[in-house]
Design a protein around this motif. Structure first.
Motif, PDB file in Angstrom:
ATOM      1  N   THR A 171       0.834  -1.207   0.000  1.00  0.00           N
ATOM      2  CA  THR A 171       0.000   0.000   0.000  1.00  0.00           C
ATOM      3  C   THR A 171       0.867   1.255   0.000  1.00  0.00           C
ATOM      4  OG1 THR A 171      -1.584  -1.239   1.300  1.00  0.00           O
ATOM      5  CG2 THR A 171      -1.931   1.125   1.152  1.00  0.00           C
ATOM      6  N   GLN A 172       1.989   1.185   0.746  1.00  0.00           N
ATOM      7  CA  GLN A 172       2.865   2.349   0.775  1.00  0.00           C
ATOM      8  C   GLN A 172       3.428   2.630  -0.616  1.00  0.00           C
ATOM      9  OE1 GLN A 172       6.221   2.218   3.422  1.00  0.00           O
ATOM     10  NE2 GLN A 172       5.936   4.360   3.915  1.00  0.00           N
ATOM     11  N   ARG A 173       3.764   1.577  -1.378  1.00  0.00           N
ATOM     12  CA  ARG A 173       4.275   1.763  -2.747  1.00  0.00           C
ATOM     13  C   ARG A 173       3.180   2.254  -3.682  1.00  0.00           C
ATOM     14  NH1 ARG A 173       7.601   0.215   1.025  1.00  0.00           N
ATOM     15  NH2 ARG A 173       9.746   0.346   0.286  1.00  0.00           N
ATOM     16  N   VAL A 174       1.989   1.676  -3.551  1.00  0.00           N
ATOM     17  CA  VAL A 174       0.888   2.093  -4.433  1.00  0.00           C
ATOM     18  C   VAL A 174       0.567   3.572  -4.217  1.00  0.00           C
ATOM     19  CG1 VAL A 174      -1.576   1.785  -4.914  1.00  0.00           C
ATOM     20  CG2 VAL A 174      -0.109  -0.209  -4.639  1.00  0.00           C
ATOM     21  N   ALA A 188      -8.386  12.385  -4.174  1.00  0.00           N
ATOM     22  CA  ALA A 188      -7.395  11.311  -4.349  1.00  0.00           C
ATOM     23  C   ALA A 188      -6.103  11.678  -3.625  1.00  0.00           C
ATOM     24  CB  ALA A 188      -7.130  11.086  -5.837  1.00  0.00           C
ATOM     25  N   LEU A 189      -5.693  12.951  -3.752  1.00  0.00           N
ATOM     26  CA  LEU A 189      -4.477  13.416  -3.073  1.00  0.00           C
ATOM     27  C   LEU A 189      -4.614  13.268  -1.558  1.00  0.00           C
ATOM     28  CD1 LEU A 189      -1.744  15.355  -3.550  1.00  0.00           C
ATOM     29  CD2 LEU A 189      -3.243  16.975  -2.428  1.00  0.00           C
ATOM     30  N   ILE A 190      -5.786  13.632  -1.040  1.00  0.00           N
ATOM     31  CA  ILE A 190      -6.006  13.560   0.410  1.00  0.00           C
ATOM     32  C   ILE A 190      -5.905  12.104   0.894  1.00  0.00           C
ATOM     33  CG2 ILE A 190      -7.776  13.829   2.210  1.00  0.00           C
ATOM     34  CD1 ILE A 190      -8.706  16.354   0.570  1.00  0.00           C
ATOM     35  N   VAL A 191      -6.604  11.203   0.200  1.00  0.00           N
ATOM     36  CA  VAL A 191      -6.591   9.792   0.607  1.00  0.00           C
ATOM     37  C   VAL A 191      -5.168   9.233   0.531  1.00  0.00           C
ATOM     38  CG1 VAL A 191      -7.373   7.471   0.012  1.00  0.00           C
ATOM     39  CG2 VAL A 191      -8.998   9.367  -0.014  1.00  0.00           C
ATOM     40  N   ALA A 192      -4.493   9.458  -0.602  1.00  0.00           N
ATOM     41  CA  ALA A 192      -3.147   8.896  -0.791  1.00  0.00           C
ATOM     42  C   ALA A 192      -2.165   9.490   0.217  1.00  0.00           C
ATOM     43  CB  ALA A 192      -2.672   9.146  -2.218  1.00  0.00           C
ATOM     44  N   THR A 193      -2.250  10.810   0.426  1.00  0.00           N
ATOM     45  CA  THR A 193      -1.315  11.474   1.339  1.00  0.00           C
ATOM     46  C   THR A 193      -1.438  10.929   2.756  1.00  0.00           C
ATOM     47  OG1 THR A 193      -1.314  13.515   0.068  1.00  0.00           O
ATOM     48  CG2 THR A 193      -0.683  13.689   2.374  1.00  0.00           C
ATOM     49  N   PHE A 194      -2.660  10.895   3.290  1.00  0.00           N
ATOM     50  CA  PHE A 194      -2.804  10.514   4.696  1.00  0.00           C
ATOM     51  C   PHE A 194      -2.586   9.007   4.910  1.00  0.00           C
ATOM     52  CE2 PHE A 194      -4.774  14.710   4.812  1.00  0.00           C
ATOM     53  CZ  PHE A 194      -4.100  15.240   5.896  1.00  0.00           C
ATOM     54  N   TRP A 195      -2.912   8.229   3.900  1.00  0.00           N
ATOM     55  CA  TRP A 195      -2.653   6.798   3.993  1.00  0.00           C
ATOM     56  C   TRP A 195      -1.140   6.546   4.020  1.00  0.00           C
ATOM     57  CZ3 TRP A 195      -6.096   3.043   0.679  1.00  0.00           C
ATOM     58  CH2 TRP A 195      -6.065   1.775   1.263  1.00  0.00           C
ATOM     59  N   HIS A 196      -0.451   7.182   3.051  1.00  0.00           N
ATOM     60  CA  HIS A 196       1.008   7.067   2.958  1.00  0.00           C
ATOM     61  C   HIS A 196       1.658   7.572   4.256  1.00  0.00           C
ATOM     62  CE1 HIS A 196       4.636   6.687   0.449  1.00  0.00           C
ATOM     63  NE2 HIS A 196       5.091   7.775   1.041  1.00  0.00           N
ATOM     64  N   MET A 197       1.116   8.670   4.773  1.00  0.00           N
ATOM     65  CA  MET A 197       1.654   9.274   5.997  1.00  0.00           C
ATOM     66  C   MET A 197       1.486   8.324   7.195  1.00  0.00           C
ATOM     67  SD  MET A 197       0.415  12.811   7.803  1.00  0.00           S
ATOM     68  CE  MET A 197      -0.623  12.265   9.142  1.00  0.00           C
ATOM     69  N   ALA A 198       0.296   7.719   7.310  1.00  0.00           N
ATOM     70  CA  ALA A 198       0.040   6.833   8.451  1.00  0.00           C
ATOM     71  C   ALA A 198       1.010   5.650   8.440  1.00  0.00           C
ATOM     72  CB  ALA A 198      -1.406   6.347   8.421  1.00  0.00           C
ATOM     73  N   ILE A 199       1.221   5.064   7.250  1.00  0.00           N
ATOM     74  CA  ILE A 199       2.136   3.912   7.162  1.00  0.00           C
ATOM     75  C   ILE A 199       3.565   4.356   7.449  1.00  0.00           C
ATOM     76  CG2 ILE A 199       3.064   2.114   5.669  1.00  0.00           C
ATOM     77  CD1 ILE A 199       0.409   2.196   4.130  1.00  0.00           C
ATOM     78  N   GLY A 200       3.968   5.489   6.850  1.00  0.00           N
ATOM     79  CA  GLY A 200       5.342   5.968   7.014  1.00  0.00           C
ATOM     80  C   GLY A 200       5.657   6.327   8.455  1.00  0.00           C
ATOM     81  N   LEU A 201       4.760   7.063   9.102  1.00  0.00           N
ATOM     82  CA  LEU A 201       4.997   7.430  10.504  1.00  0.00           C
ATOM     83  C   LEU A 201       4.977   6.182  11.384  1.00  0.00           C
ATOM     84  CD1 LEU A 201       2.952  10.731  11.035  1.00  0.00           C
ATOM     85  CD2 LEU A 201       5.409  10.481  10.747  1.00  0.00           C
ATOM     86  N   GLY A 202       4.105   5.227  11.035  1.00  0.00           N
ATOM     87  CA  GLY A 202       4.050   3.975  11.780  1.00  0.00           C
ATOM     88  C   GLY A 202       5.383   3.243  11.715  1.00  0.00           C
ATOM     89  N   GLU A 203       6.005   3.283  10.525  1.00  0.00           N
ATOM     90  CA  GLU A 203       7.301   2.634  10.335  1.00  0.00           C
ATOM     91  C   GLU A 203       8.375   3.314  11.198  1.00  0.00           C
ATOM     92  OE1 GLU A 203       9.777   2.252   6.423  1.00  0.00           O
ATOM     93  OE2 GLU A 203       7.767   1.475   6.076  1.00  0.00           O
ATOM     94  N   VAL A 204       8.344   4.640  11.204  1.00  0.00           N
ATOM     95  CA  VAL A 204       9.319   5.388  12.004  1.00  0.00           C
ATOM     96  C   VAL A 204       9.127   5.065  13.494  1.00  0.00           C
ATOM     97  CG1 VAL A 204      10.040   7.699  12.721  1.00  0.00           C
ATOM     98  CG2 VAL A 204       9.574   7.242  10.314  1.00  0.00           C
TER      99      VAL A 204
END
Lengths: 131, 143
Positions: free
Chosen positions: A32-35, A77-93
């Motif tokens: 999902t992070q890549r998509v 689309a930008l909002i959904v992709a941004t916050f989804w990507h952000m949630a996964i990325g911050l979760g990883e950190v």
């Protein structure tokens, strides 16, 4: 520390590794992070150009911009992709740098919750402006 | 022992005494090759952009709530602090975008050759400088 301690530690190491199991759902997160990353490449470029064109915009200009179905769709689309990507990325950190299990869980929940909330706020604001 | 990984640090001396293995030097000991700087930069810019989403949310919410609230945001973004925030946000966004494309290429298995990853790192830095300047030249010209 004596020998029996060492043996029990090695046993629990295997036991815990088995308890954690394979990544399973972890792969879905990775994918999902890549998509979302791929989606965000054109969306971000579009957003930067949109921001430039709205520099000295009034509220009516923003509403007019989002009134176009294409702009509203891209914005959502930008909002959904941004916050989804952000949630996964911050979760990883957080998973990498926060070590206490309790604090880690709390931080992950806060990040997830805030991401969903901010995404909803942005989406509702964009819809109210555009519809 | 708190972490299961600590078990990997256990060893025996030749006398059979159980000891912790010494740790290898940590980050601050090494010089910073460009790929290392870009790697941590990707994370730092990502966290920075997460904070930047608050700005986007404020901007959209203000626009949705009314003329007065929106004028407050636009004035703030036009103030010196606002311009500084936008400068940081745009640079972080362009860096994360360029560096992210580099990561996606790696996911496809491209660019691991000796020298290729250094060349792509330099390309990322160059692209960020050029694109950020371009965005601000166009942005200030339109303003």
């Amino acid at each position: 520390m004596n020998t029996s301690d060492q043996v029990s530690i090695r046993r629990s190491m295997l036991g815990r590794a088995r308890g954690r199991g394979a990544a399973r759902a972890g792969f879905a997160l990775w994918w999902t992070q890549r998509v979302t990353a791929v989606a965000l490449v054109p969306l971000t470029l579009w957003f930067i150009s949109a921001i430039i064109s709205l520099e000295s915009a009034s509220r009516a200009d923003v509403a007019g911009w989002l009134h176009s179905p294409l702009a509203l769709a891209l914005m959502l689309a930008l909002i959904v992709a941004t916050f989804w990507h952000m949630a996964i990325g911050l979760g990883e950190v957080i998973a990498d740098y926060v070590h206490g299990e309790g604090t880690k869980l709390a931080a992950l929940l806060v990040v997830r919750g805030l991401s969903v909330l901010l995404a909803l706020l942005c989406a509702i604001a964009a819809l109210r402006l555009g519809l | 022992m708190q972490d299961v990984r600590d078990a990997l640090m256990l060893a025996r001396t030749s006398q059979g005494k159980v000891v912790r293995r010494p740790l290898s030097p940590h980050l601050q000991v090494y010089r910073w090759p460009i790929s290392m700087a870009l790697s941590i930069g990707h994370r730092i810019s990502g966290v920075g952009l997460a904070i930047g989403t608050l700005l986007m949310t404020w901007w959209l919410l203000a626009a949705a709530s009314g003329t007065g609230a929106f004028r407050v945001v636009q004035n703030f973004l036009g103030s010196p602090i606002g311009v500084l925030l936008l400068l940081g946000w745009s640079a972080a966004l362009i860096f994360h975008l360029a560096s992210g494309i580099r990561h996606l290429m790696w996911d496809l298995g491209v660019g691991f050759d000796d020298g290729a990853y250094r060349a792509s790192a330099r390309a990322v830095v160059a692209a960020v400088v050029v694109a950020t300047l371009l965005v601000w030249i166009v942005g200030l010209a339109v303003w």
